[in-house]
Design an enzyme around this catalytic site. Structure first.
Site, mmCIF file in Angstrom:
data_model
loop_
_atom_site.group_PDB
_atom_site.id
_atom_site.type_symbol
_atom_site.label_atom_id
_atom_site.label_comp_id
_atom_site.label_asym_id
_atom_site.label_seq_id
_atom_site.Cartn_x
_atom_site.Cartn_y
_atom_site.Cartn_z
ATOM 1 N N CYS A 1 -9.278 2.714 -2.457
ATOM 2 C CA CYS A 1 -9.927 3.953 -2.876
ATOM 3 C C CYS A 1 -9.404 4.439 -4.226
ATOM 4 C CB CYS A 1 -9.814 5.013 -1.787
ATOM 5 S SG CYS A 1 -11.114 6.246 -1.950
ATOM 6 N N HIS B 1 -12.114 2.369 2.547
ATOM 7 C CA HIS B 1 -10.791 2.278 3.191
ATOM 8 C C HIS B 1 -10.817 1.225 4.294
ATOM 9 C CE1 HIS B 1 -8.865 5.824 1.383
ATOM 10 N NE2 HIS B 1 -10.082 6.331 1.341
ATOM 11 N N GLU C 1 -8.475 -0.151 5.748
ATOM 12 C CA GLU C 1 -7.403 0.070 6.738
ATOM 13 C C GLU C 1 -7.906 0.815 7.975
ATOM 14 O OE1 GLU C 1 -7.617 1.532 3.771
ATOM 15 O OE2 GLU C 1 -6.943 3.616 3.802
#
Ligand code: GLN
Length: 549
Positions: A389, A518, A520
Protein backbone atom coordinates in the site's frame (compact mmCIF):
# COMPACT_ATOMS: atom_id res chain seq x y z
CA UNK A 1 -30.26 -28.47 10.63
CA UNK A 2 -29.72 -27.64 14.31
CA UNK A 3 -30.93 -24.38 15.78
CA UNK A 4 -28.11 -21.85 15.84
CA UNK A 5 -26.21 -21.75 19.11
CA UNK A 6 -24.68 -18.57 20.50
CA UNK A 7 -21.53 -18.60 22.60
CA UNK A 8 -20.70 -15.28 24.25
CA UNK A 9 -17.09 -14.71 25.24
CA UNK A 10 -16.41 -12.00 27.82
CA UNK A 11 -13.14 -11.05 29.49
CA UNK A 12 -12.46 -10.87 33.21
CA UNK A 13 -9.67 -9.30 35.31
CA UNK A 14 -7.79 -7.43 32.58
CA UNK A 15 -7.57 -6.80 28.88
CA UNK A 16 -4.90 -8.02 26.53
CA UNK A 17 -4.87 -11.63 27.63
CA UNK A 18 -5.88 -13.01 24.24
CA UNK A 19 -9.66 -13.07 24.31
CA UNK A 20 -9.80 -12.67 20.53
CA UNK A 21 -7.46 -15.56 19.89
CA UNK A 22 -9.31 -17.65 22.50
CA UNK A 23 -12.58 -16.93 20.67
CA UNK A 24 -10.99 -17.79 17.33
CA UNK A 25 -9.57 -20.99 18.83
CA UNK A 26 -12.96 -22.12 20.14
CA UNK A 27 -14.22 -21.55 16.60
CA UNK A 28 -11.42 -23.62 15.10
CA UNK A 29 -12.17 -26.49 17.47
CA UNK A 30 -15.88 -26.54 16.65
CA UNK A 31 -14.96 -26.43 12.97
CA UNK A 32 -12.68 -29.45 13.38
CA UNK A 33 -15.68 -31.26 14.86
CA UNK A 34 -17.46 -30.61 11.58
CA UNK A 35 -19.74 -27.68 12.50
CA UNK A 36 -20.15 -24.43 10.63
CA UNK A 37 -18.92 -21.57 12.75
CA UNK A 38 -18.83 -17.82 12.50
CA UNK A 39 -17.62 -15.17 14.93
CA UNK A 40 -18.90 -11.71 15.78
CA UNK A 41 -16.86 -8.97 17.46
CA UNK A 42 -18.44 -6.23 19.52
CA UNK A 43 -16.31 -3.21 20.36
CA UNK A 44 -17.63 -0.96 23.11
CA UNK A 45 -16.30 2.37 21.83
CA UNK A 46 -18.24 5.21 20.20
CA UNK A 47 -16.28 5.15 16.92
CA UNK A 48 -18.63 3.82 14.27
CA UNK A 49 -15.81 1.63 12.95
CA UNK A 50 -12.09 1.22 13.62
CA UNK A 51 -11.06 3.19 10.55
CA UNK A 52 -10.55 6.56 12.20
CA UNK A 53 -8.26 5.29 14.93
CA UNK A 54 -4.50 5.51 15.06
CA UNK A 55 -2.76 2.11 15.07
CA UNK A 56 -0.88 3.11 18.22
CA UNK A 57 -4.23 3.57 19.91
CA UNK A 58 -5.94 0.55 18.56
CA UNK A 59 -3.57 -1.79 16.75
CA UNK A 60 -4.05 -2.75 13.14
CA UNK A 61 -7.22 -1.77 11.36
CA UNK A 62 -8.42 -4.90 9.59
CA UNK A 63 -10.53 -4.66 6.43
CA UNK A 64 -13.23 -7.16 5.49
CA UNK A 65 -13.87 -8.38 1.95
CA UNK A 66 -17.00 -6.19 1.83
CA UNK A 67 -15.05 -3.12 2.88
CA UNK A 68 -15.55 -2.54 6.61
CA UNK A 69 -12.66 -1.17 8.66
CA UNK A 70 -12.71 -3.15 11.87
CA UNK A 71 -10.84 -4.56 14.79
CA UNK A 72 -7.82 -6.82 14.31
CA UNK A 73 -9.67 -9.66 16.03
CA UNK A 74 -11.68 -10.13 12.84
CA UNK A 75 -8.31 -10.98 11.28
CA UNK A 76 -7.75 -13.61 13.97
CA UNK A 77 -11.14 -15.12 13.22
CA UNK A 78 -10.39 -15.25 9.51
CA UNK A 79 -7.00 -16.84 10.09
CA UNK A 80 -8.26 -19.46 12.52
CA UNK A 81 -11.54 -20.25 10.77
CA UNK A 82 -10.04 -19.96 7.27
CA UNK A 83 -13.07 -18.11 5.94
CA UNK A 84 -14.13 -14.54 5.21
CA UNK A 85 -15.85 -12.63 7.99
CA UNK A 86 -18.11 -9.89 6.64
CA UNK A 87 -19.53 -6.56 7.80
CA UNK A 88 -22.46 -8.37 9.37
CA UNK A 89 -20.10 -9.69 12.07
CA UNK A 90 -18.80 -6.48 13.56
CA UNK A 91 -20.41 -3.75 15.63
CA UNK A 92 -19.46 -0.94 17.96
CA UNK A 93 -21.50 1.11 20.42
CA UNK A 94 -21.32 3.89 17.81
CA UNK A 95 -22.66 1.78 14.95
CA UNK A 96 -25.48 0.31 17.06
CA UNK A 97 -26.64 3.72 18.33
CA UNK A 98 -26.32 5.22 14.88
CA UNK A 99 -28.68 2.57 13.44
CA UNK A 100 -31.22 2.95 16.26
CA UNK A 101 -31.19 6.74 16.03
CA UNK A 102 -31.57 6.62 12.24
CA UNK A 103 -34.55 4.29 12.62
CA UNK A 104 -36.11 6.66 15.13
CA UNK A 105 -35.61 9.57 12.72
CA UNK A 106 -37.37 7.49 10.05
CA UNK A 107 -40.42 7.05 12.32
CA UNK A 108 -39.82 3.31 12.41
CA UNK A 109 -40.61 2.98 16.13
CA UNK A 110 -44.28 3.86 15.64
CA UNK A 111 -44.21 7.00 17.74
CA UNK A 112 -43.14 5.36 20.97
CA UNK A 113 -40.30 6.41 23.25
CA UNK A 114 -37.04 4.76 22.15
CA UNK A 115 -34.97 3.68 25.15
CA UNK A 116 -31.50 2.40 25.85
CA UNK A 117 -33.03 -0.77 27.29
CA UNK A 118 -34.49 -2.69 25.51
CA UNK A 119 -33.97 -0.96 22.15
CA UNK A 120 -30.17 -0.99 22.11
CA UNK A 121 -29.80 -4.65 23.24
CA UNK A 122 -32.55 -5.61 20.80
CA UNK A 123 -30.57 -4.09 17.95
CA UNK A 124 -27.48 -5.98 19.15
CA UNK A 125 -29.39 -9.27 19.31
CA UNK A 126 -30.89 -8.78 15.89
CA UNK A 127 -27.41 -8.18 14.43
CA UNK A 128 -25.99 -11.29 16.12
CA UNK A 129 -28.85 -13.36 14.76
CA UNK A 130 -28.54 -11.99 11.29
CA UNK A 131 -24.77 -12.79 11.32
CA UNK A 132 -25.74 -16.37 12.16
CA UNK A 133 -28.24 -16.50 9.27
CA UNK A 134 -25.98 -14.87 6.68
CA UNK A 135 -23.20 -17.31 7.53
CA UNK A 136 -25.54 -20.33 7.89
CA UNK A 137 -23.77 -21.01 11.16
CA UNK A 138 -24.39 -23.79 13.65
CA UNK A 139 -22.39 -21.75 16.14
CA UNK A 140 -22.06 -17.99 16.41
CA UNK A 141 -19.26 -16.93 18.72
CA UNK A 142 -19.76 -13.43 20.07
CA UNK A 143 -16.76 -11.72 21.60
CA UNK A 144 -17.67 -8.81 23.82
CA UNK A 145 -14.81 -6.32 23.84
CA UNK A 146 -13.45 -4.84 27.04
CA UNK A 147 -13.44 -6.38 30.49
CA UNK A 148 -16.39 -7.16 32.75
CA UNK A 149 -16.92 -4.42 35.29
CA UNK A 150 -16.30 -1.53 32.96
CA UNK A 151 -19.12 0.83 32.14
CA UNK A 152 -18.79 0.69 28.36
CA UNK A 153 -19.77 -2.88 27.64
CA UNK A 154 -22.66 -3.26 30.09
CA UNK A 155 -25.23 -2.85 27.34
CA UNK A 156 -23.74 -5.76 25.41
CA UNK A 157 -23.78 -8.01 28.47
CA UNK A 158 -27.40 -6.97 28.78
CA UNK A 159 -28.03 -8.15 25.21
CA UNK A 160 -26.36 -11.48 26.03
CA UNK A 161 -28.50 -11.86 29.13
CA UNK A 162 -31.69 -11.07 27.21
CA UNK A 163 -30.88 -13.58 24.46
CA UNK A 164 -30.28 -16.23 27.12
CA UNK A 165 -33.64 -15.40 28.69
CA UNK A 166 -35.37 -15.78 25.33
CA UNK A 167 -33.52 -18.94 24.22
CA UNK A 168 -31.91 -20.57 27.25
CA UNK A 169 -31.12 -23.78 25.37
CA UNK A 170 -29.19 -21.93 22.64
CA UNK A 171 -26.88 -19.72 24.68
CA UNK A 172 -23.62 -20.36 26.49
CA UNK A 173 -21.30 -17.98 28.35
CA UNK A 174 -17.54 -18.28 28.44
CA UNK A 175 -15.35 -16.04 30.54
CA UNK A 176 -11.69 -15.62 29.60
CA UNK A 177 -9.93 -14.71 32.80
CA UNK A 178 -6.39 -14.12 33.96
CA UNK A 179 -4.63 -15.76 36.88
CA UNK A 180 -1.53 -13.92 38.02
CA UNK A 181 1.47 -15.69 39.52
CA UNK A 182 3.03 -12.80 41.51
CA UNK A 183 6.79 -13.11 41.87
CA UNK A 184 6.84 -12.42 45.58
CA UNK A 185 4.30 -15.16 46.26
CA UNK A 186 5.28 -17.66 43.59
CA UNK A 187 1.77 -19.04 43.56
CA UNK A 188 -1.11 -18.72 41.11
CA UNK A 189 -3.90 -16.55 42.54
CA UNK A 190 -7.57 -17.10 41.78
CA UNK A 191 -9.11 -14.17 43.68
CA UNK A 192 -9.23 -11.69 40.77
CA UNK A 193 -11.11 -14.33 38.76
CA UNK A 194 -13.56 -14.85 41.61
CA UNK A 195 -14.29 -11.12 41.69
CA UNK A 196 -14.65 -10.97 37.92
CA UNK A 197 -17.25 -13.76 38.02
CA UNK A 198 -19.17 -11.94 40.74
CA UNK A 199 -19.18 -8.81 38.60
CA UNK A 200 -20.53 -10.85 35.72
CA UNK A 201 -23.13 -12.33 38.08
CA UNK A 202 -24.20 -8.80 38.95
CA UNK A 203 -24.98 -8.32 35.26
CA UNK A 204 -27.28 -11.34 35.50
CA UNK A 205 -24.85 -13.74 33.82
CA UNK A 206 -23.33 -16.94 35.15
CA UNK A 207 -20.42 -18.25 33.07
CA UNK A 208 -20.74 -21.85 31.92
CA UNK A 209 -17.02 -22.14 31.25
CA UNK A 210 -13.92 -20.30 32.41
CA UNK A 211 -10.81 -20.18 30.26
CA UNK A 212 -8.00 -19.50 32.67
CA UNK A 213 -5.15 -17.59 31.04
CA UNK A 214 -1.90 -17.63 32.91
CA UNK A 215 1.83 -17.85 32.37
CA UNK A 216 1.72 -21.52 33.40
CA UNK A 217 -0.87 -24.35 33.26
CA UNK A 218 -3.50 -24.62 35.99
CA UNK A 219 -3.07 -27.36 38.56
CA UNK A 220 -5.87 -29.49 40.00
CA UNK A 221 -6.24 -27.54 43.19
CA UNK A 222 -6.62 -24.23 41.32
CA UNK A 223 -9.25 -25.78 39.08
CA UNK A 224 -11.16 -27.02 42.14
CA UNK A 225 -10.95 -23.63 43.77
CA UNK A 226 -12.24 -21.79 40.71
CA UNK A 227 -14.97 -24.40 40.35
CA UNK A 228 -16.21 -23.98 43.93
CA UNK A 229 -15.92 -20.20 44.17
CA UNK A 230 -17.09 -19.39 40.68
CA UNK A 231 -19.88 -21.93 40.45
CA UNK A 232 -18.57 -23.68 37.34
CA UNK A 233 -18.02 -27.45 36.93
CA UNK A 234 -14.37 -28.40 37.35
CA UNK A 235 -14.36 -29.89 33.85
CA UNK A 236 -15.39 -26.50 32.52
CA UNK A 237 -12.32 -24.73 33.85
CA UNK A 238 -9.92 -24.76 30.92
CA UNK A 239 -6.21 -24.24 31.41
CA UNK A 240 -4.74 -21.72 28.97
CA UNK A 241 -1.03 -21.20 29.64
CA UNK A 242 1.22 -18.96 27.51
CA UNK A 243 2.28 -20.70 24.32
CA UNK A 244 5.09 -20.37 21.80
CA UNK A 245 2.72 -19.81 18.88
CA UNK A 246 -0.92 -18.71 19.00
CA UNK A 247 -1.82 -21.50 16.58
CA UNK A 248 -1.13 -23.95 19.40
CA UNK A 249 -4.02 -22.60 21.48
CA UNK A 250 -6.81 -24.77 19.99
CA UNK A 251 -4.67 -27.83 20.60
CA UNK A 252 -4.05 -26.75 24.19
CA UNK A 253 -7.75 -26.12 24.79
CA UNK A 254 -8.48 -29.60 23.50
CA UNK A 255 -6.19 -31.07 26.17
CA UNK A 256 -8.95 -29.99 28.55
CA UNK A 257 -11.60 -31.28 26.11
CA UNK A 258 -13.06 -27.85 25.48
CA UNK A 259 -14.83 -28.95 22.28
CA UNK A 260 -16.55 -31.89 23.93
CA UNK A 261 -17.64 -29.76 26.88
CA UNK A 262 -19.27 -27.19 24.58
CA UNK A 263 -21.00 -29.89 22.55
CA UNK A 264 -22.14 -31.57 25.79
CA UNK A 265 -23.48 -28.23 27.05
CA UNK A 266 -25.81 -28.04 24.07
CA UNK A 267 -26.62 -31.75 24.16
CA UNK A 268 -24.90 -32.38 20.81
CA UNK A 269 -23.66 -35.78 19.75
CA UNK A 270 -19.84 -35.86 19.75
CA UNK A 271 -18.61 -36.19 16.18
CA UNK A 272 -15.18 -37.30 15.12
CA UNK A 273 -12.74 -34.43 14.96
CA UNK A 274 -9.96 -33.97 12.45
CA UNK A 275 -7.01 -31.92 13.61
CA UNK A 276 -4.45 -33.33 11.16
CA UNK A 277 -3.78 -30.20 9.10
CA UNK A 278 -3.78 -27.93 12.13
CA UNK A 279 -1.42 -30.24 14.02
CA UNK A 280 0.96 -30.30 11.07
CA UNK A 281 0.94 -26.49 11.03
CA UNK A 282 1.77 -26.23 14.72
CA UNK A 283 4.50 -28.82 14.36
CA UNK A 284 6.09 -26.71 11.63
CA UNK A 285 5.72 -23.52 13.66
CA UNK A 286 7.45 -25.15 16.62
CA UNK A 287 10.19 -26.83 14.63
CA UNK A 288 13.42 -25.44 16.06
CA UNK A 289 15.56 -27.07 13.37
CA UNK A 290 14.25 -25.03 10.46
CA UNK A 291 16.70 -22.68 8.76
CA UNK A 292 15.91 -19.04 9.45
CA UNK A 293 14.79 -16.32 7.06
CA UNK A 294 15.53 -12.81 8.34
CA UNK A 295 12.96 -10.19 7.47
CA UNK A 296 13.17 -6.51 8.36
CA UNK A 297 9.94 -4.52 8.62
CA UNK A 298 10.31 -0.76 8.38
CA UNK A 299 7.69 0.82 10.60
CA UNK A 300 6.90 3.98 12.46
CA UNK A 301 4.22 3.15 14.95
CA UNK A 302 6.58 2.95 17.93
CA UNK A 303 5.63 4.44 21.26
CA UNK A 304 6.08 1.82 23.91
CA UNK A 305 8.58 -0.52 22.40
CA UNK A 306 7.95 -3.31 19.95
CA UNK A 307 4.67 -4.38 21.46
CA UNK A 308 2.74 -1.57 19.85
CA UNK A 309 4.44 -2.17 16.55
CA UNK A 310 3.66 -5.85 16.59
CA UNK A 311 0.00 -5.03 17.11
CA UNK A 312 -0.04 -2.36 14.41
CA UNK A 313 1.18 -4.77 11.75
CA UNK A 314 -0.25 -8.04 13.03
CA UNK A 315 -1.54 -9.30 9.66
CA UNK A 316 1.82 -8.57 8.03
CA UNK A 317 3.62 -10.52 10.75
CA UNK A 318 1.23 -13.44 10.49
CA UNK A 319 1.47 -13.47 6.69
CA UNK A 320 5.28 -13.62 6.94
CA UNK A 321 5.00 -16.53 9.37
CA UNK A 322 2.54 -18.47 7.20
CA UNK A 323 4.70 -18.06 4.10
CA UNK A 324 7.93 -18.88 5.95
CA UNK A 325 6.51 -22.11 7.34
CA UNK A 326 5.25 -23.04 3.89
CA UNK A 327 8.83 -22.52 2.64
CA UNK A 328 10.25 -24.58 5.54
CA UNK A 329 11.84 -21.56 7.12
CA UNK A 330 11.71 -20.10 10.61
CA UNK A 331 10.88 -16.40 10.32
CA UNK A 332 12.98 -13.95 12.31
CA UNK A 333 11.38 -10.51 12.18
CA UNK A 334 13.24 -7.35 13.09
CA UNK A 335 11.58 -3.95 13.51
CA UNK A 336 13.38 -1.15 11.76
CA UNK A 337 12.54 2.41 12.76
CA UNK A 338 11.97 4.42 9.56
CA UNK A 339 13.07 7.68 11.17
CA UNK A 340 16.45 6.20 12.08
CA UNK A 341 17.37 6.14 8.36
CA UNK A 342 16.52 9.83 8.08
CA UNK A 343 18.95 10.67 10.87
CA UNK A 344 21.67 8.30 9.86
CA UNK A 345 22.28 7.13 6.29
CA UNK A 346 25.06 4.79 7.42
CA UNK A 347 22.38 2.65 9.05
CA UNK A 348 21.34 1.60 5.55
CA UNK A 349 24.35 -0.70 5.34
CA UNK A 350 22.81 -2.72 8.16
CA UNK A 351 20.04 -3.73 5.76
CA UNK A 352 22.45 -6.12 4.08
CA UNK A 353 22.11 -8.59 6.90
CA UNK A 354 18.44 -9.17 6.09
CA UNK A 355 17.14 -11.67 3.57
CA UNK A 356 14.21 -9.42 2.74
CA UNK A 357 12.68 -6.06 3.62
CA UNK A 358 9.01 -5.10 3.92
CA UNK A 359 7.66 -1.56 3.86
CA UNK A 360 4.08 -1.86 5.08
CA UNK A 361 1.13 0.53 4.87
CA UNK A 362 0.91 3.89 6.59
CA UNK A 363 -0.33 7.44 6.49
CA UNK A 364 1.10 10.93 6.61
CA UNK A 365 4.60 12.34 6.37
CA UNK A 366 6.46 11.03 9.42
CA UNK A 367 9.13 8.51 8.54
CA UNK A 368 8.49 8.40 4.81
CA UNK A 369 11.83 9.86 3.71
CA UNK A 370 13.53 7.13 5.77
CA UNK A 371 11.34 4.49 4.19
CA UNK A 372 12.26 5.78 0.74
CA UNK A 373 15.97 5.65 1.58
CA UNK A 374 15.48 2.02 2.52
CA UNK A 375 13.58 1.30 -0.70
CA UNK A 376 16.30 2.96 -2.79
CA UNK A 377 18.97 0.95 -1.02
CA UNK A 378 17.28 -2.44 -1.46
CA UNK A 379 16.43 -1.59 -5.06
CA UNK A 380 20.06 -0.89 -5.90
CA UNK A 381 21.48 -3.72 -3.81
CA UNK A 382 19.17 -6.45 -5.11
CA UNK A 383 17.73 -7.22 -1.65
CA UNK A 384 14.24 -8.80 -1.87
CA UNK A 385 11.59 -6.15 -1.24
CA UNK A 386 7.87 -6.19 -0.65
CA UNK A 387 5.92 -2.94 -0.45
CA UNK A 388 2.37 -2.86 0.85
CA UNK A 389 0.00 0.00 0.00
CA UNK A 390 1.95 3.08 1.17
CA UNK A 391 4.94 0.82 0.51
CA UNK A 392 3.96 0.79 -3.19
CA UNK A 393 3.33 4.52 -3.26
CA UNK A 394 6.70 5.27 -1.66
CA UNK A 395 8.44 2.85 -4.05
CA UNK A 396 6.90 4.76 -6.97
CA UNK A 397 8.00 8.12 -5.53
CA UNK A 398 11.52 6.84 -4.86
CA UNK A 399 11.76 5.42 -8.39
CA UNK A 400 10.41 8.62 -9.93
CA UNK A 401 12.90 10.78 -8.07
CA UNK A 402 15.98 8.62 -8.39
CA UNK A 403 15.54 6.52 -11.52
CA UNK A 404 13.41 8.84 -13.67
CA UNK A 405 14.89 12.19 -12.62
CA UNK A 406 11.54 13.62 -11.54
CA UNK A 407 12.92 15.89 -8.85
CA UNK A 408 10.65 16.48 -5.87
CA UNK A 409 8.14 13.88 -7.04
CA UNK A 410 5.73 13.24 -4.19
CA UNK A 411 2.30 12.15 -3.08
CA UNK A 412 -0.33 14.86 -2.75
CA UNK A 413 -1.17 13.33 0.63
CA UNK A 414 2.03 14.91 1.95
CA UNK A 415 2.89 17.71 -0.51
CA UNK A 416 -0.17 19.08 -2.21
CA UNK A 417 1.80 21.40 -4.49
CA UNK A 418 4.47 18.95 -5.64
CA UNK A 419 5.65 19.54 -9.23
CA UNK A 420 5.28 15.80 -9.91
CA UNK A 421 2.23 14.31 -8.19
CA UNK A 422 3.14 10.72 -9.03
CA UNK A 423 0.70 9.64 -6.31
CA UNK A 424 -2.57 11.54 -6.13
CA UNK A 425 -6.25 11.11 -5.35
CA UNK A 426 -8.96 9.95 -7.66
CA UNK A 427 -11.41 12.70 -8.54
CA UNK A 428 -14.13 11.09 -6.43
CA UNK A 429 -11.98 11.36 -3.30
CA UNK A 430 -11.46 15.11 -3.55
CA UNK A 431 -14.93 15.95 -2.26
CA UNK A 432 -14.41 13.64 0.73
CA UNK A 433 -11.16 15.35 1.64
CA UNK A 434 -12.56 18.86 1.22
CA UNK A 435 -15.70 18.07 3.23
CA UNK A 436 -13.73 16.13 5.86
CA UNK A 437 -15.91 13.15 5.11
CA UNK A 438 -13.19 10.75 6.20
CA UNK A 439 -14.92 7.86 8.00
CA UNK A 440 -15.31 4.76 5.84
CA UNK A 441 -14.69 6.65 2.59
CA UNK A 442 -11.33 5.29 1.47
CA UNK A 443 -11.15 2.74 -1.32
CA UNK A 444 -12.05 -0.20 0.88
CA UNK A 445 -12.47 -3.95 0.57
CA UNK A 446 -12.08 -6.41 -2.29
CA UNK A 447 -11.48 -5.21 -5.87
CA UNK A 448 -10.51 -7.24 -8.90
CA UNK A 449 -7.10 -6.94 -10.44
CA UNK A 450 -5.87 -8.18 -13.82
CA UNK A 451 -2.36 -9.59 -13.96
CA UNK A 452 -0.03 -9.10 -16.88
CA UNK A 453 1.02 -12.17 -18.83
CA UNK A 454 4.68 -13.02 -18.19
CA UNK A 455 4.91 -11.04 -14.93
CA UNK A 456 6.13 -12.49 -11.65
CA UNK A 457 2.78 -11.63 -10.02
CA UNK A 458 0.96 -13.66 -12.69
CA UNK A 459 3.28 -16.59 -12.05
CA UNK A 460 2.89 -16.44 -8.27
CA UNK A 461 -0.92 -16.34 -8.37
CA UNK A 462 -1.19 -18.86 -11.21
CA UNK A 463 -4.18 -16.94 -12.52
CA UNK A 464 -4.81 -13.75 -14.48
CA UNK A 465 -7.71 -12.34 -12.47
CA UNK A 466 -7.52 -11.95 -8.72
CA UNK A 467 -9.31 -10.00 -6.00
CA UNK A 468 -7.55 -8.29 -3.13
CA UNK A 469 -8.48 -5.96 -0.29
CA UNK A 470 -7.76 -2.26 -0.25
CA UNK A 471 -7.57 0.60 2.22
CA UNK A 472 -6.23 3.82 0.77
CA UNK A 473 -7.28 7.19 -0.58
CA UNK A 474 -4.41 7.82 -3.00
CA UNK A 475 -3.40 6.09 -6.25
CA UNK A 476 -0.57 5.98 -8.76
CA UNK A 477 -0.97 8.82 -11.25
CA UNK A 478 -1.26 7.15 -14.69
CA UNK A 479 0.15 10.25 -16.37
CA UNK A 480 3.60 9.22 -15.17
CA UNK A 481 3.44 5.57 -16.26
CA UNK A 482 5.37 6.07 -19.54
CA UNK A 483 8.26 7.65 -17.57
CA UNK A 484 8.28 4.86 -15.01
CA UNK A 485 7.98 2.07 -17.56
CA UNK A 486 10.75 3.49 -19.72
CA UNK A 487 13.06 3.08 -16.73
CA UNK A 488 12.15 -0.56 -16.20
CA UNK A 489 9.21 -0.51 -13.81
CA UNK A 490 6.58 -3.08 -14.73
CA UNK A 491 2.96 -2.49 -13.86
CA UNK A 492 1.95 -6.11 -13.47
CA UNK A 493 -1.50 -5.68 -11.93
CA UNK A 494 -4.24 -3.25 -12.94
CA UNK A 495 -7.82 -2.76 -11.83
CA UNK A 496 -9.67 -3.27 -15.13
CA UNK A 497 -12.69 -1.12 -14.26
CA UNK A 498 -10.92 2.06 -13.28
CA UNK A 499 -7.52 1.42 -14.85
CA UNK A 500 -5.71 1.81 -11.52
CA UNK A 501 -2.21 0.51 -10.83
CA UNK A 502 -2.41 -2.35 -8.30
CA UNK A 503 0.96 -4.13 -8.54
CA UNK A 504 4.40 -3.00 -9.63
CA UNK A 505 7.57 -5.01 -10.00
CA UNK A 506 11.13 -4.66 -11.24
CA UNK A 507 11.77 -7.60 -13.55
CA UNK A 508 15.56 -7.36 -13.33
CA UNK A 509 15.59 -7.42 -9.53
CA UNK A 510 15.81 -10.61 -7.45
CA UNK A 511 12.39 -9.76 -5.99
CA UNK A 512 11.01 -6.25 -6.00
CA UNK A 513 7.26 -6.13 -5.81
CA UNK A 514 4.75 -3.75 -4.29
CA UNK A 515 0.98 -3.86 -4.12
CA UNK A 516 -1.57 -1.08 -3.76
CA UNK A 517 -3.76 -3.58 -1.92
CA UNK A 518 -3.04 -5.42 1.33
CA UNK A 519 -2.27 -9.07 0.53
CA UNK A 520 -1.51 -9.69 4.21
CA UNK A 521 -5.21 -9.45 5.00
CA UNK A 522 -5.93 -12.60 3.02
CA UNK A 523 -3.08 -14.80 4.25
CA UNK A 524 -4.18 -17.77 6.33
CA UNK A 525 -2.01 -20.28 8.18
CA UNK A 526 -3.46 -23.12 6.12
CA UNK A 527 -3.48 -20.99 2.96
CA UNK A 528 -0.42 -18.73 2.85
CA UNK A 529 -0.58 -15.83 0.43
CA UNK A 530 1.15 -16.36 -2.95
CA UNK A 531 2.90 -12.97 -2.93
CA UNK A 532 4.28 -13.52 0.57
CA UNK A 533 5.31 -17.03 -0.44
CA UNK A 534 7.14 -15.66 -3.47
CA UNK A 535 8.82 -12.99 -1.38
CA UNK A 536 9.96 -15.43 1.31
CA UNK A 537 11.13 -17.95 -1.28
CA UNK A 538 13.24 -15.24 -2.90
CA UNK A 539 14.52 -14.11 0.51
CA UNK A 540 15.38 -17.70 1.38
CA UNK A 541 17.38 -17.88 -1.80
CA UNK A 542 15.41 -20.45 -3.74
CA UNK A 543 12.87 -18.25 -5.45
CA UNK A 544 12.61 -14.96 -7.21
CA UNK A 545 11.64 -14.80 -10.85
CA UNK A 546 12.93 -18.27 -11.68
CA UNK A 547 12.21 -20.46 -8.69
CA UNK A 548 9.10 -19.29 -6.89
CA UNK A 549 5.65 -20.53 -7.59
N1 GLN B 1 -1.73 6.82 2.94
C1 GLN B 1 -1.93 6.07 1.73
C2 GLN B 1 -3.31 6.31 1.13
O1 GLN B 1 -4.22 6.71 1.83
C3 GLN B 1 -1.68 4.58 1.95
C4 GLN B 1 -2.64 3.93 2.87
C5 GLN B 1 -2.18 2.60 3.38
O2 GLN B 1 -1.00 2.28 3.38
N2 GLN B 1 -3.08 1.79 3.89
O3 GLN B 1 -3.51 6.10 -0.03
Amino acid sequence: MVKTKYIFVAGGVMSGVGKGVATASIGRILKEYGYSVTAVKIDPYINVDAGTMNPIEHGEVFVTEDGLECDQDIGNYERFLDCNILKSNYMTTGSVYQAVIQRERNLEYGGRCVEVVPDIPNEVISRIKSAGKINKADFVLVEIGGTVGEYQNVIFLEAARMLKLAEPENVMFVMVSYLPVPNMIGEMKTKPTQYAVRTLNAAGIQPDMIIARSSVPLDGSRKRKISVFCNVAEKDVVSAPDVATIYEIPINFEKDKLGRRILAHFGFRIRKKDFRRWNALVKKARDGDLKTVKIGIVGKYFTSGNFVLADSYISVIEAVKHAAWACNRKPVITWLDAEEYERNSAALLGLKKFNGIIVPGGFGSRGIEGKMKVIGFVRKNNIPFLGLCYGLQLAVIEFSRNACGLKNAHTTEVRYDTPHPVICTMQEQLANIINKNMGGTMRLGGYVCELKEGSLARKLYGSNLISERHRHRYEVNNKYLPDLEKRGLLVSGVNPNKNLVEIIELPKHKFFMATQFHPELKSRPLNPHPIFKGFIAAAAGFGGREGAG
